[in-house]
Design a protein around this motif. Structure first.
Motif, PDB file in Angstrom:
ATOM      1  N   THR A 143     -13.448  -8.190   5.125  1.00  0.00           N
ATOM      2  CA  THR A 143     -13.078  -8.180   3.710  1.00  0.00           C
ATOM      3  C   THR A 143     -12.965  -6.755   3.183  1.00  0.00           C
ATOM      4  O   THR A 143     -12.120  -6.473   2.325  1.00  0.00           O
ATOM      5  N   PHE A 144     -13.783  -5.844   3.702  1.00  0.00           N
ATOM      6  CA  PHE A 144     -13.688  -4.433   3.289  1.00  0.00           C
ATOM      7  C   PHE A 144     -12.334  -3.854   3.686  1.00  0.00           C
ATOM      8  O   PHE A 144     -11.681  -3.172   2.892  1.00  0.00           O
ATOM      9  N   ILE A 145     -11.903  -4.144   4.919  1.00  0.00           N
ATOM     10  CA  ILE A 145     -10.611  -3.620   5.392  1.00  0.00           C
ATOM     11  C   ILE A 145      -9.462  -4.223   4.584  1.00  0.00           C
ATOM     12  O   ILE A 145      -8.526  -3.517   4.176  1.00  0.00           O
ATOM     13  N   VAL A 146      -9.529  -5.540   4.347  1.00  0.00           N
ATOM     14  CA  VAL A 146      -8.462  -6.205   3.588  1.00  0.00           C
ATOM     15  C   VAL A 146      -8.377  -5.645   2.179  1.00  0.00           C
ATOM     16  O   VAL A 146      -7.276  -5.332   1.674  1.00  0.00           O
ATOM     17  N   TYR A 147      -9.526  -5.483   1.529  1.00  0.00           N
ATOM     18  CA  TYR A 147      -9.519  -4.971   0.162  1.00  0.00           C
ATOM     19  C   TYR A 147      -9.070  -3.516   0.128  1.00  0.00           C
ATOM     20  O   TYR A 147      -8.372  -3.094  -0.805  1.00  0.00           O
ATOM     21  N   ALA A 148      -9.448  -2.738   1.164  1.00  0.00           N
ATOM     22  CA  ALA A 148      -9.019  -1.344   1.218  1.00  0.00           C
ATOM     23  C   ALA A 148      -7.505  -1.244   1.367  1.00  0.00           C
ATOM     24  O   ALA A 148      -6.862  -0.393   0.738  1.00  0.00           O
ATOM     25  N   LEU A 149      -6.920  -2.101   2.202  1.00  0.00           N
ATOM     26  CA  LEU A 149      -5.467  -2.100   2.363  1.00  0.00           C
ATOM     27  C   LEU A 149      -4.776  -2.510   1.071  1.00  0.00           C
ATOM     28  O   LEU A 149      -3.745  -1.938   0.696  1.00  0.00           O
ATOM     29  N   MET A 150      -5.343  -3.512   0.402  1.00  0.00           N
ATOM     30  CA  MET A 150      -4.767  -3.942  -0.868  1.00  0.00           C
ATOM     31  C   MET A 150      -4.879  -2.834  -1.913  1.00  0.00           C
ATOM     32  O   MET A 150      -3.948  -2.579  -2.687  1.00  0.00           O
ATOM     33  N   PHE A 151      -6.015  -2.152  -1.923  1.00  0.00           N
ATOM     34  CA  PHE A 151      -6.239  -1.065  -2.872  1.00  0.00           C
ATOM     35  C   PHE A 151      -5.273   0.091  -2.611  1.00  0.00           C
ATOM     36  O   PHE A 151      -4.723   0.693  -3.537  1.00  0.00           O
ATOM     37  N   ALA A 152      -5.042   0.389  -1.323  1.00  0.00           N
ATOM     38  CA  ALA A 152      -4.159   1.500  -0.977  1.00  0.00           C
ATOM     39  C   ALA A 152      -2.696   1.172  -1.265  1.00  0.00           C
ATOM     40  O   ALA A 152      -1.903   2.066  -1.574  1.00  0.00           O
ATOM     41  N   ALA A 153      -2.332  -0.119  -1.140  1.00  0.00           N
ATOM     42  CA  ALA A 153      -0.929  -0.510  -1.323  1.00  0.00           C
ATOM     43  C   ALA A 153      -0.553  -0.668  -2.791  1.00  0.00           C
ATOM     44  O   ALA A 153       0.635  -0.763  -3.120  1.00  0.00           O
ATOM     45  N   ALA A 154      -1.547  -0.715  -3.678  1.00  0.00           N
ATOM     46  CA  ALA A 154      -1.263  -0.931  -5.102  1.00  0.00           C
ATOM     47  C   ALA A 154      -0.814   0.384  -5.738  1.00  0.00           C
ATOM     48  O   ALA A 154      -1.622   1.277  -6.012  1.00  0.00           O
ATOM     49  N   ASN A 155       0.482   0.513  -5.983  1.00  0.00           N
ATOM     50  CA  ASN A 155       1.006   1.731  -6.604  1.00  0.00           C
ATOM     51  C   ASN A 155       0.619   1.816  -8.078  1.00  0.00           C
ATOM     52  O   ASN A 155       0.083   2.815  -8.531  1.00  0.00           O
TER      53      ASN A 155
END
Length: 308
Positions: free
Chosen positions: A20-32
């Motif tokens: 869940t940390f990796i998924v949320y980090a990817l989502m956080f990074a992809a949010a422009n």
């Protein structure tokens, strides 16, 4: 056995937090610009931007946002879509379609995959064995979307045997073709894995012993060979269940099945971060629970595993 279960549960917790940390980090990074994503194409005034930033805590550090997301996740709150709809409500409507498709695909894998592997292993070197090895190798080498579009065209468009798409009110027959496509690679792998395990078991000393004492061949195959051959197959099937849930994205997209995979595709296509994170988190839980059940079955079939 109790210590074995405790170790597996602790491992599940660690994997769940890390995933869940990796998924949320990817989502956080992809949010422009999450604020603009919330309001769509409308212009955002400074006052509205400030209000939305404070409401959704978008100015907090990443680790604070993740811990808040994890706390809400543990309380059953999967978040809210950008459209304002709860992700939990979306999953409640999508799960029945994916469960129906995955259950039928698993049935196809067990019946035809294990059955073909058992017959192929018992009759090693025969015509059926060679045909099974060639066919499974071809299936493994064909991507799911290629197989899906071609079978959809043949059975749905050209021969008109099965429906091209699966609607919300479709019967079980309409899921047959998508289930075969979804489970095709796993079916081929299960057949080859079962064949290898059966061939190895037939060469074992205990099989020669029970055959020498006069047990019928049907009993030797059905009881002694099959039980020991199922240990690696059960492990594979447990992993496959999680993969069927997550891997249904392509199949559900081809046949327009409004299941979890289709909703995940829509979330990725629309860059809906909360939807993607919520669905992936649930899929991780399903995958971990399936692996725990497999570990317990594995320990029941082979008691030596409990002390490993």
């Amino acid at each position: 056995m109790f210590r074995f279960i405790v170790r597996r549960v602790l491992q599940m917790i660690l994997v769940f937090v890390a995933t869940t940390f990796i998924v949320y980090a990817l989502m956080f990074a992809a949010a422009n610009d999450p604020v603009q994503a919330l309001v769509g194409d409308r212009p955002v005034s400074p006052q509205l931007r400030a209000a939305l930033t404070a409401r959704y805590h978008l100015d907090d550090p990443f680790i604070v946002q993740y811990l808040r997301y994890l706390r809400e996740l543990l309380h059953g709150d999967l978040g809210t879509q950008l459209s304002g709809r709860p992700v939990a409500g979306l999953l409640a409507q999508a799960w029945p379609y994916t469960l129906r498709l995955s259950a039928l695909a698993l049935l196809v894998i067990v019946v035809f995959g294990i059955g073909a592997g058992l017959v192929s292993g018992v009759r090693r070197g025969g015509v059926f064995d060679h045909a099974t090895l060639i066919l499974t190798l071809v299936i493994i080498g064909i991507p799911a979307f290629v197989l899906g579009f071609n079978l959809q065209y043949l059975f749905g468009v050209k021969w008109r045997v099965l429906p091209v798409t699966v609607g919300p009110d479709a019967g079980l027959t309409a899921y047959l073709l998508p289930a075969v496509i979804l489970g095709s690679v796993a079916l081929a792998t299960a057949a080859r894995l079962t064949r290898t395990a059966v061939v190895e078991s037939l060469r074992a000393d205990y099989v020669r012993t029970v055959t020498a004492i006069g047990l019928p061949r049907r009993r030797v195959i059905g009881v002694h060979v099959l039980r020991n051959s199922l240990i690696p197959v059960v492990t594979f099937l447990g992993v496959t269940i999680g993969e069927l849930m997550a891997g249904s994205v392509v199949t559900e997209r081809i046949f327009n099945i409004p299941g979890v995979g289709y909703q995940l595709y829509q979330g990725i296509h629309l860059q809906d971060g909360p939807t993607v994170a919520g669905i992936v988190s649930i899929l991780v839980v399903v995958y971990l629970v399936c692996n725990l059940i497999v570990d317990l079955l594995y320990a029941a079939l082979d008691p030596r595993i409990r002390d490993a």
